[in-house]
Design a protein around this motif. Structure first.
Motif, PDB file in Angstrom:
ATOM      1  N   GLY A  95       0.593  -1.244  -0.079  1.00 37.74           N
ATOM      2  CA  GLY A  95       0.380  -0.393  -0.221  1.00 37.74           C
ATOM      3  C   GLY A  95       0.788   1.467   0.009  1.00 37.74           C
ATOM      4  N   VAL A  96       1.890   1.457   0.418  1.00 37.69           N
ATOM      5  CA  VAL A  96       2.634   2.172  -0.061  1.00 37.69           C
ATOM      6  C   VAL A  96       3.694   2.519  -1.111  1.00 37.69           C
ATOM      7  CG1 VAL A  96       4.273   3.368   1.298  1.00 37.69           C
ATOM      8  CG2 VAL A  96       2.999   2.233   2.610  1.00 37.69           C
ATOM      9  N   VAL A  97       3.463   3.850  -1.513  1.00 36.51           N
ATOM     10  CA  VAL A  97       3.819   4.339  -3.224  1.00 36.51           C
ATOM     11  C   VAL A  97       5.600   4.498  -2.571  1.00 36.51           C
ATOM     12  CG1 VAL A  97       3.912   5.603  -4.495  1.00 36.51           C
ATOM     13  CG2 VAL A  97       1.672   5.382  -3.800  1.00 36.51           C
ATOM     14  N   LYS A  98       6.372   3.789  -3.676  1.00 34.12           N
ATOM     15  CA  LYS A  98       7.784   4.013  -3.605  1.00 34.12           C
ATOM     16  C   LYS A  98       8.053   4.170  -4.996  1.00 34.12           C
ATOM     17  CE  LYS A  98       9.746   1.610  -0.363  1.00 34.12           C
ATOM     18  NZ  LYS A  98      10.070   0.307   0.652  1.00 34.12           N
ATOM     19  N   TYR A  99       8.701   4.787  -5.497  1.00 37.61           N
ATOM     20  CA  TYR A  99       9.420   5.479  -7.069  1.00 37.61           C
ATOM     21  C   TYR A  99      10.543   4.654  -6.982  1.00 37.61           C
ATOM     22  CZ  TYR A  99       6.328   8.690  -6.473  1.00 37.61           C
ATOM     23  OH  TYR A  99       5.138   9.667  -6.570  1.00 37.61           O
ATOM     24  N   VAL A 100      10.455   3.801  -7.868  1.00 36.07           N
ATOM     25  CA  VAL A 100      11.448   2.349  -8.121  1.00 36.07           C
ATOM     26  C   VAL A 100      12.549   2.660  -8.998  1.00 36.07           C
ATOM     27  CG1 VAL A 100       9.851   1.090  -7.336  1.00 36.07           C
ATOM     28  CG2 VAL A 100      10.009   1.295  -9.250  1.00 36.07           C
ATOM     29  N   ALA A 101      11.696   3.223 -10.654  1.00 34.94           N
ATOM     30  CA  ALA A 101      13.039   3.663 -11.280  1.00 34.94           C
ATOM     31  C   ALA A 101      12.211   4.740 -12.409  1.00 34.94           C
ATOM     32  CB  ALA A 101      12.986   2.392 -12.151  1.00 34.94           C
ATOM     33  N   LYS A 102      13.273   5.234 -13.157  1.00 30.47           N
ATOM     34  CA  LYS A 102      12.913   6.186 -14.426  1.00 30.47           C
ATOM     35  C   LYS A 102      12.759   5.435 -15.689  1.00 30.47           C
ATOM     36  CE  LYS A 102      14.107   9.919 -11.848  1.00 30.47           C
ATOM     37  NZ  LYS A 102      14.622  11.752 -12.218  1.00 30.47           N
ATOM     38  N   LEU A 103      11.608   6.213 -17.205  1.00 23.52           N
ATOM     39  CA  LEU A 103      11.534   5.332 -17.915  1.00 23.52           C
ATOM     40  C   LEU A 103      10.707   6.198 -18.513  1.00 23.52           C
ATOM     41  CD1 LEU A 103      12.291   3.351 -19.700  1.00 23.52           C
ATOM     42  CD2 LEU A 103       9.855   2.192 -19.245  1.00 23.52           C
ATOM     43  N   THR A 104      11.753   6.370 -18.978  1.00 24.38           N
ATOM     44  CA  THR A 104      10.816   7.877 -20.528  1.00 24.38           C
ATOM     45  C   THR A 104      10.039   6.800 -21.632  1.00 24.38           C
ATOM     46  OG1 THR A 104      12.444   9.486 -19.916  1.00 24.38           O
ATOM     47  CG2 THR A 104      11.013  10.129 -21.888  1.00 24.38           C
ATOM     48  N   PRO A 105       8.636   6.963 -21.919  1.00 25.86           N
ATOM     49  CA  PRO A 105       7.787   6.783 -23.105  1.00 25.86           C
ATOM     50  C   PRO A 105       8.697   6.759 -24.230  1.00 25.86           C
ATOM     51  CG  PRO A 105       6.142   7.861 -21.514  1.00 25.86           C
ATOM     52  CD  PRO A 105       8.112   7.751 -21.214  1.00 25.86           C
ATOM     53  N   ASP A 106       8.595   6.028 -25.365  1.00 23.00           N
ATOM     54  CA  ASP A 106       9.042   6.147 -25.974  1.00 23.00           C
ATOM     55  C   ASP A 106       8.288   7.497 -27.659  1.00 23.00           C
ATOM     56  OD1 ASP A 106      11.538   4.466 -26.879  1.00 23.00           O
ATOM     57  OD2 ASP A 106       9.719   3.354 -25.776  1.00 23.00           O
ATOM     58  N   LYS A 107       7.026   7.077 -26.696  1.00 22.53           N
ATOM     59  CA  LYS A 107       5.389   7.983 -27.531  1.00 22.53           C
ATOM     60  C   LYS A 107       4.307   8.145 -26.784  1.00 22.53           C
ATOM     61  CE  LYS A 107       5.933   6.755 -32.054  1.00 22.53           C
ATOM     62  NZ  LYS A 107       5.454   6.220 -33.375  1.00 22.53           N
TER      63      LYS A 107
END
Ligand SMILES: [Zn+2]
Length: 327
Positions: free
Chosen positions: A112-124
């Motif tokens: 239930g606890v939000v964690k930011y695990v990584a970053k990814l930029t969508p291609d489109k």
């Protein structure tokens, strides 16, 4: 930077190679007959718990592209799966109520606890006007909440700078103010969810994301108005449409900051941004209790310094504000 395509999803699947779709029932029905190609798998996403998402990533057939089609949950799930499986990512937001589609952050829940695990930029990122316009208007106009919040967020940022010496960037603040003014200048287009209104919301979500990255913090758009949202979700254990609860927070913060909550109400009405708590299922008692607890929630969390650190919220205040916000 992702490539934004303004138009439609028509025929998109034909050139996507082998692809998987992560979506939900309602958004999928809006686009499935127009997509083209044949998806290798279609998953109706039910949540963002890490164990569940890991299982989805494991079970996914081998594909070139993952499509995330829908609102925040489908989009966040698709980001995570594309990251885990190292394939390309195409997002099709079918509602612009939240800005998850412009943020590269991958948010996952652990118990239930939000964690930011990584970053990814969508291609489109494909903007399908038809799908977005068939979502309830109120959900799309809620996308204005996190932009109009610049008004009260900048006040708090500046206040924190003066009172605590927190770093403040006048250039970033001026650019955020410009984004906020552009929003208000397009109020009618946003209220009617026209193609132009949708485009303005998306451009401003992008701009806001850029300014937050530049500032290295969420100060340009997040201040005490967000405290109302955090406190009411914590208190009621219910989930609300982010932009709408933030909009109520803008009304409250405007009262304590400059006493101009009537102006804020007028502007929010002109954009069709729902901010009266009764309209999204909050009772008088819940509203008053939330107001009384905002300050202590903010201090305990702790949230960054804001106007809440300088005022006392009395029961009388809360009752008066409920009357005003219900009018
Ligand atoms: Zn927000």
């Amino acid at each position: 930077m992702s490539e934004f395509v303004f138009g439609s999803v028509d025929g998109l699947g034909d050139s996507a190679g082998k692809y998987a779709v992560l979506t939900m029932e309602v958004p999928w029905n809006l686009v499935k007959d127009r997509m083209g190609g044949t998806p290798a798998s279609i998953t109706m996403v039910t949540g963002l718990e890490s164990e569940y998402l890991d299982r989805l990533a494991h079970d996914l057939p081998s594909v070139d592209t993952v499509f995330g089609i829908g609102g925040g949950v489908a989009v966040d799930a698709a980001k995570y799966i594309a990251w885990k499986r190292r394939c390309s990512l195409i997002l099709v937001p079918t509602v612009v109520s939240v800005d998850a589609y412009v943020s590269p952050e991958i948010a996952v829940r652990y118990s239930g606890v939000v964690k930011y695990v990584a970053k990814l930029t969508p291609d489109k990122i494909i903007i399908d006007y038809k799908a977005i316009q068939s979502a309830p208007k109120n959900l799309n106009t809620a996308g204005a909440g996190d932009i109009y919040s610049i008004t009260t967020a900048l006040f708090d940022w500046r206040l924190a700078h003066e009172k605590t010496g927190e770093s403040y960037d006048a250039n970033i603040a001026a650019e955020a103010q410009k984004a906020r003014d552009k929003l208000v200048a397009n109020a009618g287009e946003i209220r009617n969810v026209t193609e132009k209104g949708i485009r303005v919301l998306i451009e401003l979500h992008k701009e806001e994301n850029r300014l937050q990255t530049l500032a290295g913090k969420s100060r340009p758009e997040e201040g005490s108005e967000h405290t109302f949202f955090y406190t009411i979700e914590h208190l009621t254990r219910r989930n609300f449409v982010h932009g709408q609860a933030v909009a109520t927070g803008i009304f409250i913060s405007s009262h304590y900051q400059r006493g101009d909550e009537d102006t804020a109400a007028q502007v929010m009405d002109s954009m069709g941004l729902v901010f009266r708590p009764r309209e999204y299922g909050v009772s008088r008692e819940e509203f008053i209790e939330t107001l009384l607890r905002m300050k202590s929630y903010s201090e305990k969390a702790p949230l960054p310094f804001s106007i809440l650190n300088l005022v006392e919220v009395t029961r009388e205040d809360a009752q008066t504000l409920w009357q005003k916000v219900s009018a």
